[in-house]
Every structure is written in structure tokens, then in C-alpha cells.
Design an enzyme around this catalytic site. Structure first.
Site, short mmCIF file in Angstrom:
data_model
loop_
_atom_site.label_atom_id
_atom_site.label_comp_id
_atom_site.label_asym_id
_atom_site.label_seq_id
_atom_site.Cartn_x
_atom_site.Cartn_y
_atom_site.Cartn_z
N SER A 109 -6.06 -3.23 3.11
CA SER A 109 -5.98 -1.91 2.49
C SER A 109 -7.26 -1.12 2.71
O SER A 109 -8.34 -1.68 2.80
CB SER A 109 -5.74 -2.09 0.99
OG SER A 109 -5.87 -0.87 0.30
N TYR A 132 -5.20 5.75 4.27
CA TYR A 132 -4.83 6.94 3.50
C TYR A 132 -5.42 8.15 4.22
O TYR A 132 -6.52 8.07 4.77
CB TYR A 132 -5.39 6.87 2.07
CG TYR A 132 -4.67 5.90 1.17
CD1 TYR A 132 -3.32 6.06 0.89
CD2 TYR A 132 -5.35 4.83 0.59
CE1 TYR A 132 -2.66 5.16 0.05
CE2 TYR A 132 -4.69 3.94 -0.26
CZ TYR A 132 -3.34 4.11 -0.52
OH TYR A 132 -2.69 3.24 -1.35
N THR A 158 0.04 4.98 4.91
CA THR A 158 0.86 5.02 3.69
C THR A 158 1.15 6.48 3.34
O THR A 158 0.24 7.29 3.20
CB THR A 158 0.12 4.33 2.54
OG1 THR A 158 -0.04 2.96 2.89
CG2 THR A 158 0.90 4.41 1.24
N LYS A 254 4.30 3.78 6.41
CA LYS A 254 4.70 2.93 5.27
C LYS A 254 5.08 3.82 4.09
O LYS A 254 4.26 4.61 3.62
CB LYS A 254 3.53 2.01 4.88
CG LYS A 254 3.79 1.17 3.65
CD LYS A 254 2.67 0.17 3.44
CE LYS A 254 2.90 -0.72 2.25
NZ LYS A 254 2.67 -0.08 0.95
N HIS A 278 6.52 1.45 -2.53
CA HIS A 278 5.22 1.00 -3.06
C HIS A 278 5.41 0.02 -4.22
O HIS A 278 4.67 0.04 -5.20
CB HIS A 278 4.41 2.23 -3.52
CG HIS A 278 2.94 2.15 -3.23
ND1 HIS A 278 2.34 2.83 -2.20
CD2 HIS A 278 1.93 1.48 -3.85
CE1 HIS A 278 1.03 2.58 -2.21
NE2 HIS A 278 0.77 1.77 -3.19
N ARG A 281 5.72 1.53 -7.73
CA ARG A 281 4.50 1.99 -8.41
C ARG A 281 4.26 3.49 -8.29
O ARG A 281 3.31 4.02 -8.82
CB ARG A 281 3.29 1.25 -7.83
CG ARG A 281 3.37 -0.24 -8.09
CD ARG A 281 2.46 -1.04 -7.17
NE ARG A 281 1.05 -0.98 -7.49
CZ ARG A 281 0.44 -1.69 -8.43
NH1 ARG A 281 1.16 -2.50 -9.18
NH2 ARG A 281 -0.85 -1.59 -8.63
N ARG A 333 3.51 -8.52 -4.50
CA ARG A 333 3.21 -9.34 -5.68
C ARG A 333 3.46 -10.83 -5.42
O ARG A 333 2.82 -11.67 -6.03
CB ARG A 333 4.03 -8.86 -6.87
CG ARG A 333 3.65 -7.44 -7.33
CD ARG A 333 4.56 -7.00 -8.44
NE ARG A 333 4.33 -5.63 -8.88
CZ ARG A 333 4.93 -4.57 -8.35
NH1 ARG A 333 5.76 -4.69 -7.34
NH2 ARG A 333 4.69 -3.36 -8.86
C1 LIG Z 1 -1.59 -4.52 -7.02
C2 LIG Z 1 -1.01 -3.78 -5.86
C3 LIG Z 1 -1.84 -3.02 -5.05
C4 LIG Z 1 -1.32 -2.33 -3.96
N1 LIG Z 1 -2.16 -1.63 -3.14
C5 LIG Z 1 -1.66 -0.97 -2.06
C6 LIG Z 1 -2.52 -0.25 -1.17
O1 LIG Z 1 -3.74 -0.22 -1.35
N2 LIG Z 1 -1.97 0.41 -0.14
C7 LIG Z 1 -0.61 0.39 0.09
O2 LIG Z 1 -0.15 1.01 1.04
N3 LIG Z 1 0.23 -0.29 -0.71
C8 LIG Z 1 -0.26 -0.97 -1.77
N4 LIG Z 1 0.59 -1.67 -2.58
C9 LIG Z 1 2.03 -1.74 -2.26
C10 LIG Z 1 2.34 -2.95 -1.36
O3 LIG Z 1 1.81 -2.81 -0.08
C11 LIG Z 1 3.87 -3.15 -1.21
O4 LIG Z 1 4.45 -1.97 -0.73
C12 LIG Z 1 4.54 -3.56 -2.53
O5 LIG Z 1 3.71 -4.41 -3.28
C13 LIG Z 1 5.86 -4.27 -2.23
O6 LIG Z 1 6.52 -4.60 -3.42
P1 LIG Z 1 6.46 -6.05 -4.11
O7 LIG Z 1 5.14 -6.13 -4.79
O8 LIG Z 1 7.60 -6.02 -5.04
O9 LIG Z 1 6.59 -7.07 -3.00
C14 LIG Z 1 0.08 -2.37 -3.69
C15 LIG Z 1 0.91 -3.14 -4.52
C16 LIG Z 1 0.38 -3.84 -5.59
C17 LIG Z 1 1.30 -4.68 -6.44
#
Ligand SMILES: Cc1cc2nc3c(=O)[nH]c(=O)nc-3n(C[C@H](O)[C@H](O)[C@H](O)COP(=O)(O)O)c2cc1C
Length: 381
Positions: A109, A132, A158, A254, A278, A281, A333
Site C-alpha cells: 500500500s 493513490y 485505487t 482497483k 474496498h 469500507r 482481512r
Molecule cells: C485494514 C484494511 C486496510 C486497507 N488498506 C487499503 C489500502 O491502503 N489501499 C487499498 O487500495 N485497499 C485497502 N484495503 C482494501 C483491501 O485491499 C481489499 O480491497 C479488501 O480488504 C478486500 O475485502 P476483504 O477484507 O473482505 O477481503 C484495506 C482493507 C483493510 C481491511
């Protein structure tokens, strides 16, 4: 509960919850608003069932795939996630090493806590860099140049975080970087002293992808302000097309969710997309990636690689996505909870369990290679 007692996603989550201070666990576990999309991401896999075939000679299984020009020994990769050294002091080092052991790709990341160069030097396995888009175009060019020189294999931009999602668990605990904990949040740190001891006895927390360019030290810039002040909400298809040209290599968007956007991504020269929300989130109430997969594969699957992430907890989830036409599936996760539970050993156990499940499930499905999976294997309820 020990690592050897962890047999699935839920076990790792439980162990992570025991080890982490509440605000950090909730940062990983939480999602936007009412977390409806987060729950639906996993539930969507239950909308259809696998239909196995029998008596096909399945002693040798090959689960390798080639995606975004990279050969992966298994069709599951570690999606890029922020702040990993907060979850376990080994952070990205543990995830990179585990991904390399299983011959798969891992994403680093922009908000990673170990430098992309160090990780690139340490492991031969394919490495994606999650980017980003900043208002400062000079900064974008400098960061891309650095990633190119660092030997990054895949650029992953992303595009679903044009503004921050509403993560109410974090508002309640006061989770932010730098920490601005509420009293309740502080108490939760106090009752997990082991985490604190590990945190202060290891290398100082930093964000090496950004530190060179943004002053994150001493609270000068919080991650929240980084998103609102430095990232560019006016980012457009023209900007991305320019980035694709400048990168001149494997380029993946993404966070694509619509057919129209997938088509546009193909038109501007992206070599792949990740269907993703994401991990629930960002926009709560948005559709699950698995539910969008078929129509996007039908529209662009012959031109670009379609990947997906979100809600994946089981080998059967992966096989369903591959049957619909995904080229590979990302997990977030799934490996973060195992990282928090036990560092590198945890991530290795999680990826090992995933590989074992995939192998068993492919045998039970009657297929020896990923290319034998198709929509004939699926029926909707
Ligand atoms: C704690 C956490 C931090 C994340 N940080 C980023 C990030 O910095 N950049 C990004 O593109 N996606 C980020 N994501 C999203 C993940 O790349 C991914 O799309 C997502 O976790 C997939 O869903 P899942 O956790 O249910 O497998 C993050 C997800 C989590 C849970």
C-alpha cells in the site's frame, strides 16, 4: 487459543481480537456506515452453489494462474492494505515472505509501513504497488518513477477512495494516525500491554512510501488530512489514461464496480481491473463484487484480466469466482487477522489452509486445473 487452533477465517479473527487493542482490531474488522455491504460481500457467495463432476482422475492438481503477466502458484493473492506494522510488528515483511513462500502476489500500500524497495529486494514473488492519485502531479510522477526503479511488477491504482468512507467504529475509538484515542480507546490499549511492548521495542512506525514526500512526522499530517488535502477528488479518466501511458507496463484499476467503467478501463489501456468495494469500507449499500462479476467478465473479460476481492473467506468462494471468470481473487482481512494473530507464521498458516482447501475442493469438483472451471459448475438458487 493458539495458532494451531486456527482452522479458518473465524478462528484467526478470534485470535486477532484477543491479541490486538480494541481500536486496532476494529480498524481492521470495521467497515462503512451500517456495514451492510461488508456483510453482503461474503453472503453473496451463498447465492449460488457449486455443481461437482465425478470420476475424472484428479490425483494431480495444478492451481496456478497467469494474471497481469505474472505467474502465480495459487489463484489467491494478498490485496494491498495500509499500516500492517500496527497489526503485528513484522507487518509487510511477514506478508511478503508468506506470499513468496506460496508463490503468489502481494500488494504494497501507499500507506504501507515497510518500503516497497526493501520488500522487492527481499522476495522474488510478484509485487503490486497500490497507488493513490495526488493533486500534485509532480508528486505522482516522482512516486511512479520510484516504483518503476524499485522493480514493482504491477501498478494498482485505487479508484474507490476519492473520499474517505464513514467508519463509525473508528470515530468511537478515536483510531487515527497519529493516534487521537478517546478515553475508552486508551483503556483498550492499557488492557493489551503486550501489543504496546512490541510496538515500542521495534523499529519506529513510519510510512516509507510517503515519508519522503509528505511530512507525516510528529502529527504534522494525519492520514485523514492526507486523504482530504493531498488526494485529488477531481481525478478523471484522462488523468488515469495519462498515468497508464507513463507507467507503460501492467496497470490495474482497483475498485471498479460497473460494466461501463470496466469498458472504459479497457479502452484507456489498463491490463486489468479489480472488482472491489474496498472490503465494504467505502460506500455502504453498494453491491458485492461477486454479484457484479459475471456481467463485467462478459463485457471485458476477453480484453483485460478481471480480478475481484471482498468477503473471501473460503476456498469454495475462490472457486465460485473463478468459475464465473475471475482470473484471480484477492484477500484482505483473511491475511490481516492471521498476521495480527501470529505474524509471518500466522499468514503462512492462513495461506496454507487456503491452498489445502483449494486443492481439496478442486478434487471434489472433479477438475485438475483452473481452466476447467466454468459457469457449468454453478447454479443460482
Ligand atoms: C485494514 C484494511 C486496510 C486497507 N488498506 C487499503 C489500502 O491502503 N489501499 C487499498 O487500495 N485497499 C485497502 N484495503 C482494501 C483491501 O485491499 C481489499 O480491497 C479488501 O480488504 C478486500 O475485502 P476483504 O477484507 O473482505 O477481503 C484495506 C482493507 C483493510 C481491511
Amino acid at each position: 487459543m493458539r495458532l494451531r487452533d486456527c482452522h479458518n477465517f473465524h478462528d484467526f479473527r478470534k485470535l486477532a481480537k484477543r491479541r490486538l487493542p480494541g481500536p486496532i482490531f476494529n480498524y481492521i474488522d470495521g467497515a462503512a456506515d451500517d456495514e451492510v455491504t461488508y456483510r453482503r460481500n461474503t453472503a453473496s457467495f451463498e447465492r449460488c452453489d457449486l455443481v461437482p463432476n465425478i470420476l475424472r482422475g484428479v490425483e494431480a492438481i495444478d492451481m496456478s494462474v497467469t494474471v497481469l503477466g505474472q505467474k502465480l502458484a495459487m489463484p489467491v493473492y494478498c490485496s494491498p492494505t495500509a499500516l500492517q506494522r500496527l497489526f503485528h510488528h513484522q507487518g509487510e515483511r511477514a506478508v511478503g515472505a508468506a506470499a513468496a513462500k506460496f508463490g503468489t502476489m502481494f500488494g504494497v500500500s501507499s500507506l504501507g509501513t515497510v518500503s516497497l524497495e526493501e520488500l522487492r529486494k527481499a522476495h522474488k514473488t510478484p509485487q503490486a504497488y497500490q497507488f493513490y492519485f495526488h493533486k500534485d502531479r509532480g508528486l505522482n510522477s516522482a512516486m511512479m518513477q520510484r516504483a518503476k526503479e524499485g522493480g514493482v511488477d504491477v501498478m494498482m491504482l485505487t479508484v474507490d477512495s476519492i473520499t474517505g468512507g464513514n467508519r463509525e467504529r473508528d470515530l468511537r475509538t478515536g483510531f487515527s494516525i497519529p493516534f487521537r484515542l478517546t478515553l475508552g480507546g486508551m483503556l483498550q490499549f492499557a488492557i493489551k500491554p503486550l501489543w504496546g511492548i512490541n510496538y515500542i521495542t521495534h523499529e519506529r512506525f513510519k510510512l516509507p512510501q510517503l515519508d519522503e514526500h509528505v511530512d507525516m512526522s510528529g502529527g504534522a499530517m494525519s492520514i485523514g488530512r492526507y486523504f482530504t488535502e493531498m488526494l485529488d477528488p477531481s481525478m478523471s479518466w484522462n488523468d488515469v489514461a495519462e498515468m497508464v501511458r507513463a507507467w507503460n507496463g501492467q496497470f490495474c484499476l482497483k475498485g471498479v464496480m460497473s460494466v461501463a467503467d470496466a469498458r472504459r478501463a479497457a479502452e484507456i489501456g489498463c491490463t486489468g481491473i479489480v472488482i472491489s468495494n474496498h472490503g465494504g469500507r467505502q460506500l455502504d449499500g453498494s453491491r458485492a463484487p461477486f454479484d457484479q462479476l459475471a456481467e463485467i467478465v462478459d463485457a471485458v473479460g476477453d480484453r483485460i484480466d478481471v480480478l475481484m476481492d471482498g468477503g473471501v473467506q473460503r476456498g469454495t468462494h475462490v472457486l465460485k469466482a473463478l468459475s464465473l471468470g475471475a482470473k484471480a481473487v484477492g484477500v484482505g482481512r483473511f491475511y490481516l487477522f492471521s498476521l495480527a494473530a501470529a505474524g509471518q507464521a500466522g499468514v503462512e498458516r492462513a495461506l496454507g489452509l487456503m491452498r489445502t482447501e483449494l486443492e481439496r475442493d478442486m478434487k471434489l469438483m472433479g477438475c485438475t486445473s483452473i481452466s476447467q472451471l466454468s459457469r457449468d459448475n454453478l447454479r443460482y438458487r
